[in-house]
Write a protein that holds these residues in place. Sequence first.
Motif, mmCIF file in Angstrom:
data_model
loop_
_atom_site.group_PDB
_atom_site.id
_atom_site.type_symbol
_atom_site.label_atom_id
_atom_site.label_comp_id
_atom_site.label_asym_id
_atom_site.label_seq_id
_atom_site.Cartn_x
_atom_site.Cartn_y
_atom_site.Cartn_z
ATOM 1 N N LYS A 26 0.766 -1.306 0.004
ATOM 2 C CA LYS A 26 0.106 0.014 0.003
ATOM 3 C C LYS A 26 0.979 1.296 0.106
ATOM 4 O O LYS A 26 0.573 2.363 -0.684
ATOM 5 C CB LYS A 26 -0.786 0.018 1.129
ATOM 6 N N ARG A 27 2.032 1.081 0.604
ATOM 7 C CA ARG A 27 2.835 2.231 0.711
ATOM 8 C C ARG A 27 3.811 2.453 -0.474
ATOM 9 O O ARG A 27 4.094 3.582 -0.915
ATOM 10 C CB ARG A 27 3.797 2.292 1.933
ATOM 11 N N ALA A 28 4.190 1.311 -0.952
ATOM 12 C CA ALA A 28 5.263 1.494 -2.181
ATOM 13 C C ALA A 28 4.461 1.539 -3.569
ATOM 14 O O ALA A 28 4.930 2.287 -4.086
ATOM 15 C CB ALA A 28 6.006 0.091 -2.164
ATOM 16 N N VAL A 29 3.274 0.929 -3.471
ATOM 17 C CA VAL A 29 2.531 1.093 -4.884
ATOM 18 C C VAL A 29 0.988 1.387 -4.653
ATOM 19 O O VAL A 29 0.332 0.068 -4.760
ATOM 20 C CB VAL A 29 2.754 -0.397 -5.615
ATOM 21 N N PRO A 30 0.649 2.428 -4.160
ATOM 22 C CA PRO A 30 -0.513 2.807 -4.008
ATOM 23 C C PRO A 30 -1.687 2.266 -4.891
ATOM 24 O O PRO A 30 -2.949 1.898 -4.427
ATOM 25 C CB PRO A 30 -0.819 4.115 -3.830
ATOM 26 N N GLU A 31 -1.531 2.356 -6.106
ATOM 27 C CA GLU A 31 -2.257 1.833 -7.149
ATOM 28 C C GLU A 31 -2.559 0.239 -7.242
ATOM 29 O O GLU A 31 -3.634 -0.033 -8.046
ATOM 30 C CB GLU A 31 -1.987 2.647 -8.575
ATOM 31 N N PHE A 32 -1.934 -0.399 -6.762
ATOM 32 C CA PHE A 32 -1.907 -1.677 -6.797
ATOM 33 C C PHE A 32 -3.340 -2.344 -5.851
ATOM 34 O O PHE A 32 -3.324 -2.068 -4.759
ATOM 35 C CB PHE A 32 -0.719 -2.663 -6.243
ATOM 36 N N PRO A 33 -4.032 -3.158 -6.595
ATOM 37 C CA PRO A 33 -5.164 -3.516 -5.939
ATOM 38 C C PRO A 33 -4.942 -4.339 -4.469
ATOM 39 O O PRO A 33 -4.353 -5.360 -4.635
ATOM 40 C CB PRO A 33 -6.001 -4.332 -6.854
ATOM 41 N N THR A 34 -5.569 -3.933 -3.628
ATOM 42 C CA THR A 34 -5.220 -4.671 -2.088
ATOM 43 C C THR A 34 -5.925 -6.045 -2.175
ATOM 44 O O THR A 34 -5.394 -6.951 -1.589
ATOM 45 C CB THR A 34 -5.846 -3.711 -0.831
ATOM 46 N N ASP A 35 -6.977 -6.306 -3.073
ATOM 47 C CA ASP A 35 -7.694 -7.434 -3.012
ATOM 48 C C ASP A 35 -6.665 -8.551 -3.763
ATOM 49 O O ASP A 35 -6.916 -9.634 -3.696
ATOM 50 C CB ASP A 35 -8.960 -7.656 -3.570
ATOM 51 N N LEU A 36 -5.697 -8.078 -4.634
ATOM 52 C CA LEU A 36 -4.814 -9.004 -5.102
ATOM 53 C C LEU A 36 -3.515 -9.265 -4.408
ATOM 54 O O LEU A 36 -2.522 -9.836 -4.729
ATOM 55 C CB LEU A 36 -4.427 -8.409 -6.474
ATOM 56 N N CYS A 37 -3.345 -8.699 -3.156
ATOM 57 C CA CYS A 37 -2.224 -8.713 -2.381
ATOM 58 C C CYS A 37 -1.894 -10.248 -2.031
ATOM 59 O O CYS A 37 -0.662 -10.670 -1.853
ATOM 60 C CB CYS A 37 -2.311 -7.968 -1.063
ATOM 61 N N GLY A 38 -2.847 -10.960 -1.796
ATOM 62 C CA GLY A 38 -2.650 -12.432 -1.360
ATOM 63 C C GLY A 38 -2.244 -13.191 -2.429
ATOM 64 O O GLY A 38 -1.219 -14.069 -2.157
#
Length: 98
Positions: free
Chosen positions: A32-44
């Motif tokens: 979230k801090r490094a790449v804010p545009e990355f969808p959080t639901d795909l972090c897993g």
Amino acid sequence: EIERLRKEVSDMRRNPRQPAKVDLESFKELVKRAVPEFPTDLCGRLFQKLDCFRVGRLSFVELACGMSALSLGTMDEKLQVCFDMFDSEGRRALSLPD
């Protein structure tokens, strides 16, 4: 950039004598801090792809490689990371279940 990431991971350690390991929740915060545009639901999914040894924690090397591709990579590298997240069988092709 790598040194900043190393400091963030180091600050998360409970025991400074142990190597830094990042769990899924910590990983989500770092992304979230490094790449804010990355969808959080795909972090897993991304976490699973980077967790080479399937131990539920990322080493600094695993984390640095993944974050580097996402934040500093070319568009082709970023697209490859995204594709790899959905290629569940590692066949370099997507199936209907993917």
